[in-house]
Design a protein around this motif. Sequence first.
Motif, PDB file in Angstrom:
ATOM      1  N   THR A 200       5.150   9.506  -3.729  1.00 41.64           N
ATOM      2  CA  THR A 200       4.434   8.480  -2.984  1.00 41.64           C
ATOM      3  C   THR A 200       5.414   7.696  -2.137  1.00 41.64           C
ATOM      4  O   THR A 200       6.618   7.702  -2.401  1.00 41.64           O
ATOM      5  CB  THR A 200       3.695   7.522  -3.944  1.00 41.64           C
ATOM      6  OG1 THR A 200       4.641   6.871  -4.793  1.00 41.64           O
ATOM      7  CG2 THR A 200       2.671   8.271  -4.799  1.00 41.64           C
TER       8      THR A 200
ATOM      9  N   THR B 135       0.850  -1.185   0.000  1.00 40.44           N
ATOM     10  CA  THR B 135       0.000   0.000   0.000  1.00 40.44           C
ATOM     11  C   THR B 135       0.887   1.237   0.000  1.00 40.44           C
ATOM     12  O   THR B 135       1.815   1.339   0.798  1.00 40.44           O
ATOM     13  CB  THR B 135      -0.917   0.018   1.238  1.00 40.44           C
ATOM     14  OG1 THR B 135      -1.710  -1.160   1.233  1.00 40.44           O
ATOM     15  CG2 THR B 135      -1.820   1.239   1.229  1.00 40.44           C
TER      16      THR B 135
ATOM     17  N   LYS C  26      -4.556   6.605  -1.033  1.00 40.63           N
ATOM     18  CA  LYS C  26      -3.894   5.343  -0.723  1.00 40.63           C
ATOM     19  C   LYS C  26      -4.253   4.354  -1.812  1.00 40.63           C
ATOM     20  O   LYS C  26      -5.411   4.278  -2.238  1.00 40.63           O
ATOM     21  CB  LYS C  26      -4.342   4.813   0.635  1.00 40.63           C
ATOM     22  CG  LYS C  26      -3.728   5.556   1.796  1.00 40.63           C
ATOM     23  CD  LYS C  26      -4.002   4.843   3.095  1.00 40.63           C
ATOM     24  CE  LYS C  26      -3.323   5.580   4.244  1.00 40.63           C
ATOM     25  NZ  LYS C  26      -3.552   4.908   5.518  1.00 40.63           N
TER      26      LYS C  26
ATOM     27  N   LYS D   5       0.981   5.652  -0.200  1.00 36.29           N
ATOM     28  CA  LYS D   5       0.219   6.864   0.073  1.00 36.29           C
ATOM     29  C   LYS D   5       0.853   7.998  -0.711  1.00 36.29           C
ATOM     30  O   LYS D   5       2.073   8.149  -0.737  1.00 36.29           O
ATOM     31  CB  LYS D   5       0.221   7.195   1.565  1.00 36.29           C
ATOM     32  CG  LYS D   5      -0.662   8.379   1.902  1.00 36.29           C
ATOM     33  CD  LYS D   5      -0.811   8.577   3.390  1.00 36.29           C
ATOM     34  CE  LYS D   5      -1.742   9.745   3.682  1.00 36.29           C
ATOM     35  NZ  LYS D   5      -1.855   9.979   5.115  1.00 36.29           N
TER      36      LYS D   5
ATOM     37  N   ALA E 258       2.963   2.912   2.775  1.00 36.74           N
ATOM     38  CA  ALA E 258       2.189   3.251   3.973  1.00 36.74           C
ATOM     39  C   ALA E 258       1.907   1.991   4.781  1.00 36.74           C
ATOM     40  O   ALA E 258       0.870   1.874   5.402  1.00 36.74           O
ATOM     41  CB  ALA E 258       0.892   3.939   3.573  1.00 36.74           C
TER      42      ALA E 258
END
Length: 72
Positions: free
Chosen positions: A43, A7, A16, A9, A46
């Motif tokens: 980015t 994942t 996300k 962010k 996360a």
Amino acid sequence: MVFGTTTFKCDECGNKFIAPAAEWCATCFIAPMPCPKCGSMHTYPAGLSNLGGVFGPNPVYRKIWESVDQKK
């Protein structure tokens, strides 16, 4: 090397998303992936190692973003 997915962010829009996790220049850091919402390369992962991005990106990612921006 690709490790699967993680994942990410986006530091620009807060989105996300899940994307492939690949190493950044033979380091232990995961390469930034483009945000599908705004297209930004700012980015960062996360995941649990970053507490879900609660405190923002690891400071190393700001240096990675500088490097990515210079190559544009």
